[in-house]
Motif scaffolding. Sequence first.
Motif, PDB file in Angstrom:
ATOM      1  N   ALA A  68       0.970  -1.163  -0.051  1.00  0.00           N
ATOM      2  CA  ALA A  68       0.363   0.404   0.082  1.00  0.00           C
ATOM      3  C   ALA A  68       1.042   1.123   0.010  1.00  0.00           C
ATOM      4  CB  ALA A  68      -1.109  -0.669   0.814  1.00  0.00           C
ATOM      5  N   GLN A  69       2.058   0.875   0.737  1.00  0.00           N
ATOM      6  CA  GLN A  69       3.239   2.268   0.915  1.00  0.00           C
ATOM      7  C   GLN A  69       3.582   2.639  -1.118  1.00  0.00           C
ATOM      8  OE1 GLN A  69       5.039   1.166   3.910  1.00  0.00           O
ATOM      9  NE2 GLN A  69       3.984   2.652   5.546  1.00  0.00           N
ATOM     10  N   LEU A  70       3.993   1.574  -1.300  1.00  0.00           N
ATOM     11  CA  LEU A  70       4.620   2.047  -2.463  1.00  0.00           C
ATOM     12  C   LEU A  70       3.352   2.220  -3.486  1.00  0.00           C
ATOM     13  CD1 LEU A  70       6.588  -1.700  -2.848  1.00  0.00           C
ATOM     14  CD2 LEU A  70       7.562   0.535  -2.248  1.00  0.00           C
ATOM     15  N   ALA A  71       2.195   2.083  -3.446  1.00  0.00           N
ATOM     16  CA  ALA A  71       1.458   1.883  -4.433  1.00  0.00           C
ATOM     17  C   ALA A  71       0.722   3.357  -3.840  1.00  0.00           C
ATOM     18  CB  ALA A  71       0.390   1.254  -4.674  1.00  0.00           C
ATOM     19  N   GLN A  72       1.130   4.229  -3.078  1.00  0.00           N
ATOM     20  CA  GLN A  72       1.224   5.293  -2.154  1.00  0.00           C
ATOM     21  C   GLN A  72      -0.549   5.335  -2.367  1.00  0.00           C
ATOM     22  OE1 GLN A  72       2.452   8.857  -4.477  1.00  0.00           O
ATOM     23  NE2 GLN A  72       3.990   7.638  -5.395  1.00  0.00           N
ATOM     24  N   ILE A  73      -1.075   4.653  -1.593  1.00  0.00           N
ATOM     25  CA  ILE A  73      -2.373   4.384  -1.317  1.00  0.00           C
ATOM     26  C   ILE A  73      -2.177   4.877   0.996  1.00  0.00           C
ATOM     27  CG2 ILE A  73      -3.282   2.222  -1.354  1.00  0.00           C
ATOM     28  CD1 ILE A  73      -5.483   4.311  -2.589  1.00  0.00           C
ATOM     29  N   HIS A  74      -1.498   3.621   1.084  1.00  0.00           N
ATOM     30  CA  HIS A  74      -1.004   3.707   2.914  1.00  0.00           C
ATOM     31  C   HIS A  74      -1.994   5.014   3.720  1.00  0.00           C
ATOM     32  CE1 HIS A  74       0.130   2.702   6.384  1.00  0.00           C
ATOM     33  NE2 HIS A  74       1.253   3.648   6.439  1.00  0.00           N
ATOM     34  N   ASP A  75      -1.202   6.228   3.137  1.00  0.00           N
ATOM     35  CA  ASP A  75      -1.774   7.307   3.652  1.00  0.00           C
ATOM     36  C   ASP A  75      -2.987   7.635   4.355  1.00  0.00           C
ATOM     37  OD1 ASP A  75       1.302   7.533   4.547  1.00  0.00           O
ATOM     38  OD2 ASP A  75       1.467   9.327   3.407  1.00  0.00           O
ATOM     39  N   PHE A  76      -3.736   7.285   2.672  1.00  0.00           N
ATOM     40  CA  PHE A  76      -5.306   7.299   2.493  1.00  0.00           C
ATOM     41  C   PHE A  76      -5.871   6.411   3.964  1.00  0.00           C
ATOM     42  CE2 PHE A  76      -9.357   5.704   0.465  1.00  0.00           C
ATOM     43  CZ  PHE A  76      -9.760   6.248   0.341  1.00  0.00           C
ATOM     44  N   ILE A  77      -5.399   5.137   3.582  1.00  0.00           N
ATOM     45  CA  ILE A  77      -5.837   4.170   4.677  1.00  0.00           C
ATOM     46  C   ILE A  77      -5.854   4.820   6.111  1.00  0.00           C
ATOM     47  CG2 ILE A  77      -6.237   2.256   5.157  1.00  0.00           C
ATOM     48  CD1 ILE A  77      -5.488   1.117   1.993  1.00  0.00           C
ATOM     49  N   MET A  78      -4.436   5.003   6.011  1.00  0.00           N
ATOM     50  CA  MET A  78      -4.738   5.718   7.521  1.00  0.00           C
ATOM     51  C   MET A  78      -5.513   6.543   8.311  1.00  0.00           C
ATOM     52  SD  MET A  78      -3.065   2.949   8.870  1.00  0.00           S
ATOM     53  CE  MET A  78      -2.780   3.606  10.029  1.00  0.00           C
ATOM     54  N   SER A  79      -6.219   7.713   6.699  1.00  0.00           N
ATOM     55  CA  SER A  79      -6.969   8.351   7.665  1.00  0.00           C
ATOM     56  C   SER A  79      -8.069   8.051   7.822  1.00  0.00           C
ATOM     57  CB  SER A  79      -6.309   9.683   6.611  1.00  0.00           C
ATOM     58  OG  SER A  79      -7.563   9.435   5.207  1.00  0.00           O
ATOM     59  N   LEU A  80      -8.646   6.951   6.799  1.00  0.00           N
ATOM     60  CA  LEU A  80      -9.664   6.561   7.345  1.00  0.00           C
ATOM     61  C   LEU A  80      -9.955   5.992   9.080  1.00  0.00           C
ATOM     62  CD1 LEU A  80     -10.158   3.952   4.517  1.00  0.00           C
ATOM     63  CD2 LEU A  80     -10.969   6.032   4.538  1.00  0.00           C
ATOM     64  N   PRO A  81     -11.415   5.979   9.365  1.00  0.00           N
ATOM     65  CA  PRO A  81     -11.384   5.921  11.057  1.00  0.00           C
ATOM     66  C   PRO A  81     -11.559   3.863  11.545  1.00  0.00           C
ATOM     67  CG  PRO A  81     -13.856   6.627   9.408  1.00  0.00           C
ATOM     68  CD  PRO A  81     -12.369   6.489   8.380  1.00  0.00           C
ATOM     69  N   GLU A  82     -11.517   3.663  10.266  1.00  0.00           N
ATOM     70  CA  GLU A  82     -10.737   2.116  10.861  1.00  0.00           C
ATOM     71  C   GLU A  82      -9.858   1.396  10.408  1.00  0.00           C
ATOM     72  OE1 GLU A  82     -14.680  -0.295  11.426  1.00  0.00           O
ATOM     73  OE2 GLU A  82     -15.637   1.175  10.721  1.00  0.00           O
ATOM     74  N   GLY A  83      -9.183   2.472   9.988  1.00  0.00           N
ATOM     75  CA  GLY A  83      -7.884   1.994   8.628  1.00  0.00           C
ATOM     76  C   GLY A  83      -7.882   1.193   7.583  1.00  0.00           C
ATOM     77  N   TYR A  84      -7.486  -0.215   7.829  1.00  0.00           N
ATOM     78  CA  TYR A  84      -6.939  -1.223   6.736  1.00  0.00           C
ATOM     79  C   TYR A  84      -8.606  -1.637   7.039  1.00  0.00           C
ATOM     80  CZ  TYR A  84      -2.459  -0.544   4.946  1.00  0.00           C
ATOM     81  OH  TYR A  84      -1.982  -0.282   4.348  1.00  0.00           O
ATOM     82  N   GLU A  85      -9.168  -1.843   8.002  1.00  0.00           N
ATOM     83  CA  GLU A  85     -10.295  -2.615   8.528  1.00  0.00           C
ATOM     84  C   GLU A  85     -11.450  -2.502   8.054  1.00  0.00           C
ATOM     85  OE1 GLU A  85     -10.876  -5.530   9.569  1.00  0.00           O
ATOM     86  OE2 GLU A  85      -8.101  -5.488   9.745  1.00  0.00           O
ATOM     87  N   THR A  86     -11.161  -1.131   7.148  1.00  0.00           N
ATOM     88  CA  THR A  86     -12.689  -0.044   6.592  1.00  0.00           C
ATOM     89  C   THR A  86     -13.208  -0.798   5.791  1.00  0.00           C
ATOM     90  OG1 THR A  86     -11.184   1.889   6.894  1.00  0.00           O
ATOM     91  CG2 THR A  86     -13.588   1.871   5.850  1.00  0.00           C
ATOM     92  N   GLN A  87     -14.305  -1.057   5.652  1.00  0.00           N
ATOM     93  CA  GLN A  87     -15.412  -2.062   4.450  1.00  0.00           C
ATOM     94  C   GLN A  87     -15.238  -0.363   2.760  1.00  0.00           C
ATOM     95  OE1 GLN A  87     -16.481  -4.831   5.355  1.00  0.00           O
ATOM     96  NE2 GLN A  87     -15.262  -4.620   6.441  1.00  0.00           N
ATOM     97  N   VAL A  88     -15.027  -1.399   2.420  1.00  0.00           N
ATOM     98  CA  VAL A  88     -15.286  -0.506   1.228  1.00  0.00           C
ATOM     99  C   VAL A  88     -16.540  -1.853   0.101  1.00  0.00           C
ATOM    100  CG1 VAL A  88     -13.315   0.187   1.159  1.00  0.00           C
ATOM    101  CG2 VAL A  88     -12.888  -1.881  -0.254  1.00  0.00           C
ATOM    102  N   GLY A  89     -16.386  -0.560  -1.053  1.00  0.00           N
ATOM    103  CA  GLY A  89     -17.155  -2.192  -2.309  1.00  0.00           C
ATOM    104  C   GLY A  89     -18.895  -1.088  -1.874  1.00  0.00           C
ATOM    105  N   GLU A  90     -19.187  -2.165  -2.303  1.00  0.00           N
ATOM    106  CA  GLU A  90     -21.253  -1.595  -3.035  1.00  0.00           C
ATOM    107  C   GLU A  90     -22.318  -0.883  -1.789  1.00  0.00           C
ATOM    108  OE1 GLU A  90     -22.991  -4.489  -5.194  1.00  0.00           O
ATOM    109  OE2 GLU A  90     -21.858  -3.587  -6.928  1.00  0.00           O
TER     110      GLU A  90
END
Length: 302
Positions: free
Chosen positions: A169-191
């Motif tokens: 995620a860091q290499l793909a430059q999405i880690h910081d965005f994920i960490m800014s989400l309330p539940e981090g990597y556990e945040t549910q995504v999709g429909e």
Amino acid sequence: LLQLYGPLNFLGSVYSAIRTALVDLEHMLGLTEEEVEVADPVHPLSIATRLQVSAPARVAFRDVHFGYRPEREILHGISFEVAPGRKVAIVGTTGAGKSTISRLLFRFYDVWSGAVMVDGHDVRDYRQADLRAAIGVVPQDTVLFNESIGYNIAYGRLGATPAEVQQAAQLAQIHDFIMSLPEGYETQVGERGLKLSGGEKQRVAIARTILKDPRVLVLDEATSALDTHTEKEIQAALKTVSARRTTLVIAHRLSTIVDADEILVMADGYIVERGTHAALLAQNAVYASMWAAQGGESGQEA
Ligand code: ATP
């Protein structure tokens, strides 16, 4: 029975993960459920799948003729080679046959004549599952599952550790965005969860591919333009994943492929021009007019 429940449940989730991954791959390549009928060889050759454990692959198309239906040939003798670790880009009008080339590389169909080669062997000599494990795609549009964002990245390689997921995620430059989400990597995504923007989804796809670590990479560039800032981040992430990896890019914005080792210009199933960006501009023909139409030099800022 209760003792069986645990393993069965586990098998069930592995099965569903594999199914989901397959569905996603088919979606990526614009495939429908029809007619995908290719057979594994009786004595398959082995092929190294991950870049970390082997060298980049060599990919070649040798005089490939192919059509989806017997009455209509789509590719009329396509030949090119991507040397290990190099980058070849395919550009051309809509319907020219660009995506068809990537489908043949994955061997979703067999060629009519000629051959698609990986590491000097016909793709028909490998087990399909092995071949597809050796090739990664960053698709135009990524399907997200109704799972955590961490899971969505991790299924690039089932069994990756949380640390590996985070590094990807860091290499793909999405880690910081994920960490800014309330539940981090556990945040549910999709429909049924958080909706991600096109640029965020693309970075999830890049992170997946970094985890998968394939020896060949197919980038199917999105047709829709992203804003300049997002585009720059995506391009940086793509540079990371394609560095030293054999890469085939299906490109829509010429500004992203000026550094390709070879650019193939396709029209109606033929390669009508080929060469480096500079050589093609000097020819002052099809590619040069596409470049001018996309704003020439200023296109590099897009
Ligand atoms: P685009 O830039 O619009 O994605 P492309 O260059 O990738 O176009 P392809 O998707 O490779 O073009 O399609 C080449 C031709 O093959 C088109 O004429 C298309 O209609 C046809 N084609 C694609 N998929 C199928 C299919 N499953 N069955 C029959 N014809 C198909």
